[in-house]
Write a protein that holds these residues in place. Structure first.
Motif, mmCIF file in Angstrom:
data_model
loop_
_atom_site.group_PDB
_atom_site.id
_atom_site.type_symbol
_atom_site.label_atom_id
_atom_site.label_comp_id
_atom_site.label_asym_id
_atom_site.label_seq_id
_atom_site.Cartn_x
_atom_site.Cartn_y
_atom_site.Cartn_z
ATOM 1 N N THR A 395 0.848 -1.191 0.000
ATOM 2 C CA THR A 395 0.000 0.000 0.000
ATOM 3 C C THR A 395 0.880 1.236 0.000
ATOM 4 O O THR A 395 2.065 1.178 0.346
ATOM 5 N N SER A 396 0.289 2.356 -0.389
ATOM 6 C CA SER A 396 1.031 3.618 -0.402
ATOM 7 C C SER A 396 0.071 4.733 -0.013
ATOM 8 O O SER A 396 -0.529 5.378 -0.865
ATOM 9 N N LEU A 397 -0.081 4.936 1.291
ATOM 10 C CA LEU A 397 -0.984 5.964 1.816
ATOM 11 C C LEU A 397 -0.211 7.244 2.087
ATOM 12 O O LEU A 397 0.783 7.230 2.825
ATOM 13 N N ASN A 398 -0.674 8.337 1.534
ATOM 14 C CA ASN A 398 -0.092 9.653 1.805
ATOM 15 C C ASN A 398 -0.630 10.149 3.146
ATOM 16 O O ASN A 398 -1.823 10.426 3.276
ATOM 17 N N PRO A 399 0.225 10.306 4.171
ATOM 18 C CA PRO A 399 -0.256 10.677 5.506
ATOM 19 C C PRO A 399 -0.260 12.170 5.774
ATOM 20 O O PRO A 399 -0.376 12.596 6.934
ATOM 21 N N LEU A 400 -0.159 12.994 4.731
ATOM 22 C CA LEU A 400 0.012 14.433 4.917
ATOM 23 C C LEU A 400 -1.094 15.040 5.782
ATOM 24 O O LEU A 400 -0.827 15.790 6.725
ATOM 25 N N GLY A 401 -2.364 14.737 5.467
ATOM 26 C CA GLY A 401 -3.472 15.290 6.245
ATOM 27 C C GLY A 401 -3.464 14.818 7.679
ATOM 28 O O GLY A 401 -3.751 15.589 8.611
ATOM 29 N N LEU A 402 -3.148 13.548 7.906
ATOM 30 C CA LEU A 402 -3.053 13.007 9.265
ATOM 31 C C LEU A 402 -1.995 13.750 10.075
ATOM 32 O O LEU A 402 -2.216 14.110 11.237
ATOM 33 N N VAL A 403 -0.853 13.980 9.457
ATOM 34 C CA VAL A 403 0.264 14.592 10.193
ATOM 35 C C VAL A 403 0.005 16.067 10.454
ATOM 36 O O VAL A 403 0.360 16.585 11.525
ATOM 37 N N GLU A 404 -0.616 16.767 9.508
ATOM 38 C CA GLU A 404 -0.976 18.159 9.780
ATOM 39 C C GLU A 404 -1.928 18.246 10.976
ATOM 40 O O GLU A 404 -1.833 19.172 11.788
ATOM 41 N N ALA A 405 -2.829 17.282 11.084
ATOM 42 C CA ALA A 405 -3.731 17.251 12.238
ATOM 43 C C ALA A 405 -2.948 16.997 13.523
ATOM 44 O O ALA A 405 -3.191 17.640 14.556
ATOM 45 N N MET A 406 -2.009 16.071 13.493
ATOM 46 C CA MET A 406 -1.193 15.787 14.673
ATOM 47 C C MET A 406 -0.369 17.014 15.073
ATOM 48 O O MET A 406 -0.260 17.353 16.265
ATOM 49 N N ILE A 407 0.207 17.687 14.081
ATOM 50 C CA ILE A 407 0.994 18.894 14.363
ATOM 51 C C ILE A 407 0.118 19.953 15.021
ATOM 52 O O ILE A 407 0.502 20.563 16.028
ATOM 53 N N GLY A 408 -1.073 20.184 14.468
ATOM 54 C CA GLY A 408 -1.971 21.190 15.037
ATOM 55 C C GLY A 408 -2.361 20.865 16.469
ATOM 56 O O GLY A 408 -2.377 21.744 17.336
ATOM 57 N N ALA A 409 -2.679 19.589 16.738
ATOM 58 C CA ALA A 409 -3.091 19.195 18.087
ATOM 59 C C ALA A 409 -1.946 19.331 19.084
ATOM 60 O O ALA A 409 -2.141 19.811 20.212
ATOM 61 N N THR A 437 7.658 20.113 15.661
ATOM 62 C CA THR A 437 6.587 19.967 14.673
ATOM 63 C C THR A 437 6.911 20.689 13.372
ATOM 64 O O THR A 437 6.594 20.192 12.287
ATOM 65 N N GLU A 438 7.535 21.865 13.456
ATOM 66 C CA GLU A 438 7.919 22.561 12.230
ATOM 67 C C GLU A 438 9.005 21.786 11.485
ATOM 68 O O GLU A 438 9.018 21.722 10.242
ATOM 69 N N THR A 439 9.929 21.185 12.243
ATOM 70 C CA THR A 439 10.979 20.387 11.612
ATOM 71 C C THR A 439 10.389 19.126 10.982
ATOM 72 O O THR A 439 10.804 18.705 9.898
ATOM 73 N N LEU A 440 9.403 18.518 11.658
ATOM 74 C CA LEU A 440 8.720 17.352 11.099
ATOM 75 C C LEU A 440 8.040 17.713 9.784
ATOM 76 O O LEU A 440 8.124 16.964 8.799
ATOM 77 N N ARG A 441 7.371 18.851 9.763
ATOM 78 C CA ARG A 441 6.707 19.277 8.525
ATOM 79 C C ARG A 441 7.725 19.446 7.389
ATOM 80 O O ARG A 441 7.487 19.003 6.257
ATOM 81 N N THR A 442 8.857 20.067 7.693
ATOM 82 C CA THR A 442 9.901 20.257 6.682
ATOM 83 C C THR A 442 10.448 18.923 6.204
ATOM 84 O O THR A 442 10.633 18.711 4.993
#
Length: 553
Positions: A395-409, A437-442
């Protein structure tokens, strides 16, 4: 002179390489206090420097196995592919740096809700009231078929309604996610505020035959009741629906919306269907009043009203639908009622590639006045990939939306914790979480830009779910150690949308449409043909927009 200059350059190269090696091996214990230029030392005439910072600012460095105590947060688990992926993220990206024992976990899978007779949902809502920062994985609202397949005692409703009521929901903020250096749908941010309560989602309804329907209002103040609506039903089969829109919190929605637009330097618009639905006038009036009194001067000063005629502009929902397709430069925000917001944000997601590139943030208000924020991905549990995973397929799931939610929380949890206890220790933890979180996003974004993304972005050669998460974990550790990137990642055009696993475009029909407007059959559409096509499809920009001329439907 040139010999001395060449020797000087070689010395600088050796020192720089030695410094990078030292920081990568020994520098993790004070990573954020070191900086050096990323540029390769190739020109003898360029100035290069590496230095130690003597800043007295708060140490926000985050190191592997540091065990930083993460502030309290509610973690709501869902199921299927997004639950599996979220577990990988927590295990590989978060636990190596943070102690999460203060997180309160709630399982909102269908099985857990059934076994507890939905007590787990009630407990999660109460915990969210108390803590104020919530991360939620996508959950399943079971259909009648799923109730039977899962062996559930009943069809449980969506947990979102209970959360919005329990947390005094004001708005659901949905924004486009952007990866610097990579083209997606909108070039600049698009914000949306969707009124979190009221409308069709809380409607009462029934199927009835012929008769008379009365909607009667009974005031709490003891004054006389009156009939809101009376209608005669002459069909044998009718569906009657009753709902309302609470407007007390629209003013607060307005403040949240205009502040966010002003901070992001984008132009705000308000969307209703008030030309036909006269009862929606109050939404627009409140938004306009707040804007004129508190924000208009600031927007004018920032030059953000030029595209909207110098004022806050109202858009009929039909017009908004068209503008979302046309305004692909982005740089705007919209606010609307609950149902319109749901529909229009789906359209934004389509323009901006997929729901995986849109955030979803429920904002409410606690009894003590602090903001409650719940963050989740705006997509579902990705059942098709889950079935592939269970079958042993890649499988190849893009987790971008999940991680943005985690960063925000995580960021909101740290902010609340520092506000509740304004001590130096709490400020240090907050600084560390924001740096992390900013470094994770980068790290996540750059992994896409290096062509190491999931297959929806990088094509068939892209990474699997597990490999992508492992690659980001590797890059995150390196970035946190160096707090820098050795070479800037490439600038990329938008990945082909055919890479999306749910790509559903009829290519043959698209080809026929092209041939229809390629009137001279030369395999190209010139300007004249393009203009005719745009006009016929009603996509051509208009000279002016008169809101009262919206279609009366």
């Amino acid at each position: 002179f040139f010999l001395r200059q060449e020797i000087r350059t070689q010395i600088i190269e050796i020192v720089t390489m030695a410094f990078r090696l030292a920081t990568s091996r020994f520098g993790r214990f004070s990573a954020s206090k070191r900086q050096f230029l990323d540029k390769p030392v190739v020109s003898p005439f360029a100035g290069y420097r590496c230095f130690l910072s003597t800043s007295t600012e708060i140490d926000n460095s985050v190191t592997l196995n540091e065990g930083i105590k993460a502030p309290p947060m509610v973690y709501i688990a869902g199921e299927e592919m997004t639950h599996y992926t979220s577990n990988l993220i927590v295990d590989q990206w978060i636990k190596p740096y943070f102690n999460i024992e203060q997180w309160e976990h709630f399982d909102l899978s269908c099985k857990a809700r059934d076994e507890s007779d939905d007590k787990v949902l009630h407990d999660a809502v109460e915990a969210g009231k108390k803590i104020g920062a919530i991360f939620k994985e996508p959950t399943i609202t079971p259909s009648a078929l799923q109730v039977k397949e899962m062996g559930l005692s009943k069809a449980f409703g969506s947990p979102n309604g209970a959360m919005r009521r329990g947390w005094n929901g004001i708005t659901i903020s949905r924004d486009t996610i952007h990866i610097e250096g990579m083209e997606l749908g909108y070039k600049n941010p698009v914000f949306f505020e969707r009124h979190a309560v009221g409308g069709e989602y809380g409607a009462g309804w029934n199927e009835v035959g012929q008769g008379t329907l009365l909607t009667t209002y009974l005031p709490d103040d003891g004054s006389s009741p009156f009939v809101v609506d009376k209608r005669d039903l002459t069909d044998d089969h009718n569906v009657v629906v009753v709902y309302h829109n609470p407007y007390d919190n629209v003013a607060e929605l307005a403040h949240l919306f205009f502040k966010r637009c002003l901070d992001a330097e984008i132009t705000p618009y308000v969307v209703t269907k008030k030309t036909v639905f006269k009862w929606q006038e109050g939404f627009w009036e409140t938004m306009k009043k707040i804007f004129d009194e508190d924000y208009k001067a600031d927007f004018e000063k920032a030059g953000l009203l030029e595209r909207s005629g110098g004022d806050l502009q109202h858009l009929i929902s039909d017009a908004a639908t068209m503008q979302l397709i046309r305004w692909t430069d982005g740089g705007f925000g919209m606010a609307a009622h609950n149902y319109d917001g749901d529909m229009l944000t789906d359209q934004i997601a389509q323009v901006h590639r997929s729901p995986g590139f849109i955030t979803s943030n429920l904002v409410g208000r606690s009894e003590d006045g602090s903001l409650i924020k719940e963050f989740e991905a705006s997509h579902g549990t990705v059942s098709d990939l889950w079935h592939d995973h269970l079958a042993g397929k890649e499988t190849s799931l893009n987790p971008l939306g999940l991680v943005e939610a985690m960063i925000g929380a995580m960021q909101h949890a740290a902010t609340l914790d520092a506000e509740n206890d304004p001590s130096e220790d709490k400020e240090v933890v907050k600084a560390k979480i924001f740096n992390y979180t900013e470094t994770l996003r980068t790290a996540m974004h750059n992994t896409f830009r290096y062509g190491q993304g999931t297959r929806d972005m990088s094509g068939p050669s892209g990474f699997t779910t597990e490999d992508y998460i492992a690659k980001v974990a590797w890059r995150l550790e390196r970035y946190l150690a160096l707090q820098d990137e050795e070479a800037p990642p490439p600038q990329l055009h938008e990945p082909d949308r055919k890479f999306r696993r749910n790509f559903d475009i009829d290519v043959e029909a698209t080809n026929r449409l092209f041939q229809k407007y390629d009137t001279n059959g030369d395999g190209k559409i010139d300007y004249e043909e393009f203009e005719k096509m745009m006009i016929k499809l009603n996509l051509a920009p208009k000279l002016s927009q008169e809101e009262e001329h919206g279609p009366d439907v």
